[in-house]
Motif scaffolding. Structure first.
Motif, mmCIF file in Angstrom:
data_model
loop_
_atom_site.group_PDB
_atom_site.id
_atom_site.type_symbol
_atom_site.label_atom_id
_atom_site.label_comp_id
_atom_site.label_asym_id
_atom_site.label_seq_id
_atom_site.Cartn_x
_atom_site.Cartn_y
_atom_site.Cartn_z
ATOM 1 N N MET A 2 0.838 -1.208 0.000
ATOM 2 C CA MET A 2 0.000 0.000 0.000
ATOM 3 C C MET A 2 0.873 1.259 0.000
ATOM 4 S SD MET A 2 -2.841 -0.693 -0.697
ATOM 5 C CE MET A 2 -3.785 0.783 -0.973
ATOM 6 N N LEU B 166 1.080 -1.111 -12.010
ATOM 7 C CA LEU B 166 1.187 -1.400 -10.589
ATOM 8 C C LEU B 166 0.015 -0.807 -9.823
ATOM 9 C CD1 LEU B 166 4.898 -0.871 -9.597
ATOM 10 C CD2 LEU B 166 3.458 -2.860 -9.150
ATOM 11 N N LEU B 167 -0.339 0.408 -10.180
ATOM 12 C CA LEU B 167 -1.423 1.091 -9.480
ATOM 13 C C LEU B 167 -2.746 0.385 -9.711
ATOM 14 C CD1 LEU B 167 -0.584 4.841 -9.895
ATOM 15 C CD2 LEU B 167 -0.987 3.583 -7.781
ATOM 16 N N GLU C 45 3.131 13.878 -10.037
ATOM 17 C CA GLU C 45 4.250 14.809 -10.161
ATOM 18 C C GLU C 45 4.692 14.943 -11.618
ATOM 19 O OE1 GLU C 45 8.324 14.866 -7.764
ATOM 20 O OE2 GLU C 45 6.599 14.192 -6.590
ATOM 21 N N ILE C 46 4.732 13.798 -12.312
ATOM 22 C CA ILE C 46 5.101 13.803 -13.737
ATOM 23 C C ILE C 46 4.121 14.662 -14.526
ATOM 24 C CG2 ILE C 46 5.171 12.356 -15.816
ATOM 25 C CD1 ILE C 46 6.166 10.060 -13.976
ATOM 26 N N ASN D 224 -3.074 -2.632 -7.655
ATOM 27 C CA ASN D 224 -3.226 -2.362 -6.240
ATOM 28 C C ASN D 224 -4.601 -1.859 -5.828
ATOM 29 O OD1 ASN D 224 -1.189 -2.916 -4.342
ATOM 30 N ND2 ASN D 224 0.189 -1.630 -5.530
ATOM 31 N N MET D 225 -5.310 -1.293 -6.782
ATOM 32 C CA MET D 225 -6.578 -0.643 -6.464
ATOM 33 C C MET D 225 -7.653 -1.648 -6.072
ATOM 34 S SD MET D 225 -6.455 2.662 -6.763
ATOM 35 C CE MET D 225 -5.090 3.731 -7.042
ATOM 36 N N LEU E 173 9.827 -1.246 -14.223
ATOM 37 C CA LEU E 173 10.289 -0.091 -13.443
ATOM 38 C C LEU E 173 11.798 0.055 -13.600
ATOM 39 C CD1 LEU E 173 8.375 -0.021 -10.057
ATOM 40 C CD2 LEU E 173 8.056 1.387 -12.073
ATOM 41 N N LEU F 281 6.682 4.457 -17.044
ATOM 42 C CA LEU F 281 5.352 5.018 -16.800
ATOM 43 C C LEU F 281 4.275 3.940 -16.894
ATOM 44 C CD1 LEU F 281 4.880 7.994 -16.290
ATOM 45 C CD2 LEU F 281 4.026 8.227 -18.610
ATOM 46 N N PHE G 274 11.487 5.803 -20.428
ATOM 47 C CA PHE G 274 10.521 6.571 -19.638
ATOM 48 C C PHE G 274 9.111 6.026 -19.843
ATOM 49 C CE2 PHE G 274 7.603 10.077 -18.907
ATOM 50 C CZ PHE G 274 8.038 10.555 -17.688
ATOM 51 N N LEU H 283 4.395 1.827 -13.857
ATOM 52 C CA LEU H 283 3.782 2.531 -12.719
ATOM 53 C C LEU H 283 2.267 2.395 -12.753
ATOM 54 C CD1 LEU H 283 5.570 5.982 -12.212
ATOM 55 C CD2 LEU H 283 5.473 4.074 -10.623
ATOM 56 N N GLU H 284 1.716 2.645 -13.947
ATOM 57 C CA GLU H 284 0.269 2.609 -14.092
ATOM 58 C C GLU H 284 -0.283 1.207 -13.835
ATOM 59 O OE1 GLU H 284 -0.183 4.480 -17.851
ATOM 60 O OE2 GLU H 284 -0.432 6.456 -16.955
ATOM 61 N N SER I 96 10.503 13.912 -17.327
ATOM 62 C CA SER I 96 9.125 14.364 -17.581
ATOM 63 C C SER I 96 9.127 15.649 -18.399
ATOM 64 C CB SER I 96 8.383 14.622 -16.277
ATOM 65 O OG SER I 96 8.452 13.505 -15.446
ATOM 66 N N LEU J 253 4.575 18.369 -13.786
ATOM 67 C CA LEU J 253 5.784 18.933 -14.408
ATOM 68 C C LEU J 253 5.606 19.123 -15.911
ATOM 69 C CD1 LEU J 253 8.839 17.301 -12.687
ATOM 70 C CD2 LEU J 253 8.539 19.713 -13.214
ATOM 71 N N MET J 254 4.974 18.142 -16.540
ATOM 72 C CA MET J 254 4.751 18.246 -17.983
ATOM 73 C C MET J 254 3.879 19.454 -18.289
ATOM 74 S SD MET J 254 4.224 14.336 -19.245
ATOM 75 C CE MET J 254 5.645 13.300 -19.606
ATOM 76 N N ALA K 243 2.003 1.888 -3.454
ATOM 77 C CA ALA K 243 0.963 2.430 -4.327
ATOM 78 C C ALA K 243 0.869 3.938 -4.158
ATOM 79 C CB ALA K 243 -0.367 1.765 -3.996
ATOM 80 N N SER L 67 5.748 22.804 -17.570
ATOM 81 C CA SER L 67 6.842 23.143 -18.464
ATOM 82 C C SER L 67 6.360 23.493 -19.874
ATOM 83 C CB SER L 67 7.852 21.998 -18.529
ATOM 84 O OG SER L 67 7.261 20.851 -19.081
ATOM 85 N N LEU M 21 3.295 9.708 -10.362
ATOM 86 C CA LEU M 21 2.509 9.965 -11.560
ATOM 87 C C LEU M 21 1.950 11.376 -11.585
ATOM 88 C CD1 LEU M 21 0.544 6.660 -12.250
ATOM 89 C CD2 LEU M 21 2.255 7.746 -13.673
ATOM 90 N N HIS N 28 3.781 5.557 -5.885
ATOM 91 C CA HIS N 28 3.639 5.545 -7.337
ATOM 92 C C HIS N 28 2.637 6.582 -7.809
ATOM 93 C CE1 HIS N 28 6.236 2.246 -7.335
ATOM 94 N NE2 HIS N 28 5.365 1.280 -7.096
ATOM 95 N N LEU N 29 1.555 6.681 -7.040
ATOM 96 C CA LEU N 29 0.530 7.654 -7.404
ATOM 97 C C LEU N 29 1.109 9.062 -7.340
ATOM 98 C CD1 LEU N 29 -2.428 7.381 -8.174
ATOM 99 C CD2 LEU N 29 -3.041 8.009 -5.853
ATOM 100 N N ARG O 16 13.453 11.085 -7.734
ATOM 101 C CA ARG O 16 12.383 12.000 -8.151
ATOM 102 C C ARG O 16 12.894 13.047 -9.115
ATOM 103 N NH1 ARG O 16 9.229 13.998 -2.917
ATOM 104 N NH2 ARG O 16 8.525 15.497 -4.448
ATOM 105 N N LEU P 47 13.432 11.527 -12.552
ATOM 106 C CA LEU P 47 12.106 11.327 -13.141
ATOM 107 C C LEU P 47 11.545 12.676 -13.617
ATOM 108 C CD1 LEU P 47 10.072 9.016 -13.586
ATOM 109 C CD2 LEU P 47 8.971 9.687 -11.469
#
Lengths: 214, 96
Positions: A1, B91-92, A13-14, B95-96, B5, B85, B81, B88-89, B19, A17-18, A4, A21, A11, A7-8, B12, B15
């Protein structure tokens, strides 16, 4: 958990930033509300002045019998002053509120994206402005409301690539109003009040709650 | 290690750099620094890590008399990248 959650966070944050910028995201919704209120106040004031002078709300009364501009008579001067006051107060409020928002978001107000935003906004806007001045020169006041609304809408759509996508919808709204006002010629003041007043207030309020709160 | 990953993107800041470079053509050092809110040294070390992995390309030029260094994501970097990504998605979702 725990993972998770991490990771959230990555995501979001990415994504943030996109967005930060490539777009100028410090536009203030409140400034839209201020511009809208000013436009409504200006339109009501203009309406009252027109009523008083002619008992008529059509911009066409500025024409005299020969079809040319009837000099800079008092009414024209007053209407012009009202328009300038609305513009100046709206711009000032817009600049101040956007500065505040940029500071809050840590975004550079003179960055690449704000410049692109400004350039894409100003090119159609200045084109439209000059075109409207030429219309005034010819005495064709009747077309001013549709033209200002349409050019403003086009300017917003062209600028929207570099900021919130919502600006595009505001632009589409202005264009539709402009086209409709071209059908109902002579009701320019009403359409101005709707386009620059009501639409700005609705858009500004939505933007404020969507992006600027906190 | 979970599949897809990338260890390099565990930081960070790395990453974040990627981004920004994914959605911009060339970004100079100072703009990156401003966007990521990091110090010069910190940013430089993360950039060199990405460079070592050939995830970014570097361009140096002179603006007047000042040197300016700009960065862009390489093909390899973009692929890595995107993979990261997607992982990451995935994995999420799991987990949900």
């Amino acid at each position: 958990m725990e993972d998770a959650k991490k990771h959230l966070e990555s995501l979001s944050e990415i994504k943030e930033l996109m967005e930060r910028s490539t777009k100028f995201i410090s536009l203030s919704g409140l400034s839209g509300v201020v511009a809208g209120v000013m436009a409504l106040a200006g339109a009501s004031l203009a309406y009252m002045r027109l009523q008083l002078y002619y008992g008529n709300t059509s911009m066409d009364v500025l024409r005299n019998s020969s079809g040319r501009i009837a000099g800079m008579n008092n009414l024209a001067k007053e209407l012009f002053l009202i328009a300038v006051a609305v513009l100046v107060v709206s711009l000032l409020a817009g600049i101040l509120l956007t500065l505040r928002e940029a500071k809050k978001k840590g975004q550079n107000i003179w960055g690449k994206n704000s410049m692109l935003l400004l350039g894409n906004l100003l090119i159609p806007l200045i084109t439209g402005g000059i075109f409207c001045l030429i219309m005034i020169y010819h005495g064709w006041f009747i077309l001013l409301a549709p033209l200002t609304l349409i050019f403003y809408g086009l300017a917003l759509i062209s600028a929207s690539k570099y900021t919130f996508v919502d600006v595009k919808y505001l632009g589409i709204g202005e264009i539709i109003l402009g086209l409709v006002s071209a059908i109902y010629l002579g009701q320019g003041l009403l359409f101005w009040a709707m386009g620059f007043g009501v639409l700005h207030i609705v858009y500004g309020t939505l933007m404020h709650f969507k992006y600027n709160r906190n | 290690m979970i599949e897809g990953l990338n260890k390099i993107f565990e930081s960070r800041i790395r990453l974040g750099i990627m981004s920004v470079l994914m959605v911009n053509d060339w970004v100079d050092f100072n703009t990156l620094k401003e966007l990521l809110k990091v110090t010069d040294g910190n940013l430089a070390s993360h950039i060199s890590a990405l460079e070592k992995n050939e995830f970014i390309t570097i361009r140096k030029e002179f603006v007047g008399k000042k040197p300016k260094t700009s960065y862009a994501a390489s093909k390899l970097g973009k692929q890595a990248f995107k993979k990261h990504l997607a992982a990451l998605e995935k994995l999420l979702k799991g987990n949900m």
